[in-house]
Design a protein around this motif. Structure first.
Motif, PDB file in Angstrom:
ATOM      1  N   VAL A 261      -4.647   1.313   5.672  1.00  0.00           N
ATOM      2  CA  VAL A 261      -5.600   2.144   4.924  1.00  0.00           C
ATOM      3  C   VAL A 261      -6.237   3.180   5.845  1.00  0.00           C
ATOM      4  O   VAL A 261      -6.373   4.360   5.486  1.00  0.00           O
ATOM      5  CB  VAL A 261      -6.686   1.274   4.246  1.00  0.00           C
ATOM      6  CG1 VAL A 261      -7.817   2.140   3.717  1.00  0.00           C
ATOM      7  CG2 VAL A 261      -6.076   0.471   3.105  1.00  0.00           C
TER       8      VAL A 261
ATOM      9  N   ILE B 141       0.862  -1.185   0.000  1.00  0.00           N
ATOM     10  CA  ILE B 141       0.000   0.000   0.000  1.00  0.00           C
ATOM     11  C   ILE B 141       0.895   1.231   0.000  1.00  0.00           C
ATOM     12  O   ILE B 141       1.813   1.352   0.809  1.00  0.00           O
ATOM     13  CB  ILE B 141      -0.944   0.015   1.217  1.00  0.00           C
ATOM     14  CG1 ILE B 141      -1.818  -1.243   1.213  1.00  0.00           C
ATOM     15  CG2 ILE B 141      -1.817   1.273   1.190  1.00  0.00           C
ATOM     16  CD1 ILE B 141      -2.727  -1.369   2.426  1.00  0.00           C
TER      17      ILE B 141
ATOM     18  N   ILE C   4      -2.831   0.462  -4.245  1.00  0.00           N
ATOM     19  CA  ILE C   4      -2.658  -0.891  -3.711  1.00  0.00           C
ATOM     20  C   ILE C   4      -2.037  -1.730  -4.810  1.00  0.00           C
ATOM     21  O   ILE C   4      -2.554  -1.797  -5.924  1.00  0.00           O
ATOM     22  CB  ILE C   4      -3.990  -1.489  -3.229  1.00  0.00           C
ATOM     23  CG1 ILE C   4      -4.586  -0.616  -2.116  1.00  0.00           C
ATOM     24  CG2 ILE C   4      -3.787  -2.925  -2.727  1.00  0.00           C
ATOM     25  CD1 ILE C   4      -5.930  -1.087  -1.604  1.00  0.00           C
TER      26      ILE C   4
END
Length: 415
Positions: A166, A142, A184
């Protein structure tokens, strides 16, 4: 000539050190510079901050060339503003700087021009990102879309870990806006390599390869930092790897720069992953890396000022860079607690005992004492005939220097 060098890190000290060796350079104004540039030959630190103050200084002091060290001013458009005022400046335009300033822009650019890179998706809504993560294979990567000082990349082993990242990026906003949009990405298993390069918009000349060590702890454990050490050349970058890099990454990147009219004259840094299934591009940087610069420039035989002007004059096609047939090892000494909370203001002692190259990053002189001011405090680089000798010599030196809570990795070059 008179040079304005923007930045205050170890990279900028290394650039100033290299520029000072040029007989073409009379004076280097370092804005704001640090304790290293303060003592460096031909250098003078100037207390400037912000594009407007840099521009005003360059105009008033008849600066011949401005060189931008860090990424933030490039992303903010300093090159465009200087050119509008008829000033020479080395760096990519605001549009070109998006290759580092936005991970989403960079990944879409790679996809459009066939640059070999990991599969990815871009998200601006937390719910959609979480839904995507429920179907992912793990580990997964990420990335914060914007600038995050080299720390906006997380490798997540599980769904719960990814969900937390996140939330931290998009909701807690740990990167102050840079993580509101995320990428991502498919996780690639392999060995990382860094290749700094110079471009005039028509030609890209790669520098010697190097290997950065980003995580804070030995064995590449713990959170990412700006970089804890580097070796050059990278032992994994053999002729086969470099040939594949040129074909599947460098050439399509250059095609994209030309077709998009990005006005790119400056440094382009390729962050690579060497896998069993080939060489992939992880990211672009639009400036020299830190601490890669501290390992690479000591191996360069050429006059850096001359090289930069060859790029500005669009003459790189006929330019050749010569490298020492040697190895370098650079190790960073950091403040204990970095990259999280750390204390500063501690005196650095025994620097006169260092036998190799010393590049200051987060330190300044106060009442003629060099004291810590940042997370990454200094770098020591040695250049030797073998990698083993370079590593050994650097570590012998770093043991000589001292400041309270000093921390450094003990395994740079071992992996």
């Amino acid at each position: 000539m008179k040079v304005l060098l923007i930045g205050s890190g170890g990279r900028e000290h290394a650039i100033a050190w290299k520029l000072s060796k040029s007989n073409k350079v009379k004076k280097i104004f370092c804005a704001p510079g640090n304790g290293g540039t303060y003592k460096n030959d031909k250098c003078e630190n100037v207390d400037l901050n912000g594009i407007d103050s840099f521009l005003k200084f360059a105009l008033e002091n008849n600066i011949d060339i401005t060189i931008v060290g860090p990424e933030a001013p490039l992303v903010e458009g300093i090159v465009d503003k200087f050119k509008e005022n008829g000033l020479k400046i080395f760096g990519p335009s605001k549009k070109a700087a998006l290759l580092e300033g936005s991970k989403a822009f960079a990944k879409n650019f790679m996809k459009k021009y066939g640059v070999k890179t990991a599969e990815y998706e871009v998200f601006e809504e937390k719910e959609k990102a979480i839904s995507y993560l429920e179907k992912c294979n793990y580990p997964v990567v990420i990335k914060a879309d914007g600038l995050a000082a080299g720390k906006g990349v997380s490798i997540c082993e599980t769904y719960s870990e990814a969900e937390k990242v996140v939330y931290n990026y998009m909701i807690s906003d740990v990167f102050k806006g840079a993580g509101k949009k995320i990428v991502i990405e498919e996780y690639l298993d392999g060995v990382e390599a860094s290749i700094l390069s110079i471009t005039d918009g028509n030609t890209i000349i790669p520098f010697i390869s190097c290997m950065d060590h980003k995580p804070i702890y030995e064995g590449n454990e713990g959170p990412n930092t700006g970089g804890m050490g580097t070796i050059a050349p990278n032992p994994h970058c053999n002729d086969e790897v470099l040939k594949e890099f040129e074909e599947v990454i460098l050439k399509p990147t250059l095609k994209g720069i030309m077709e998009e009219n990005l006005d790119y004259i400056g440094i382009i840094f390729f962050g690579l992953m060497i896998c069993k299934k080939g060489v992939y591009l992880l990211e672009y940087n639009v400036r020299m890396g830190d601490p890669e610069t501290q390992a690479v420039l000591p191996l360069m035989k050429n006059d850096l000022c001359e090289l930069i002007f060859s790029a500005l004059d669009k003459k790189l096609k006929t330019y050749e860079i010569d490298w020492e047939d040697k190895y370098s090892c650079c190790v960073i000494a950091a403040s204990g607690g970095y990259p999280e909370k750390y204390e500063t203001g501690f005196e650095i002692t025994n620097i006169d005992s260092i036998k190799n190259l010393l590049f200051i990053a987060g330190a300044n002189y106060k009442q003629e004492k060099l004291v810590t001011t940042g997370g990454r405090v200094l770098a020591i680089t040695s250049v030797k005939n073998t990698l083993h000798e370079a590593i050994k010599s650097t570590y012998e030196d770093i043991k000589r220097v001292n400041f309270k809570n000093m921390y450094y990795r003990k395994d740079i070059g071992d992996n």
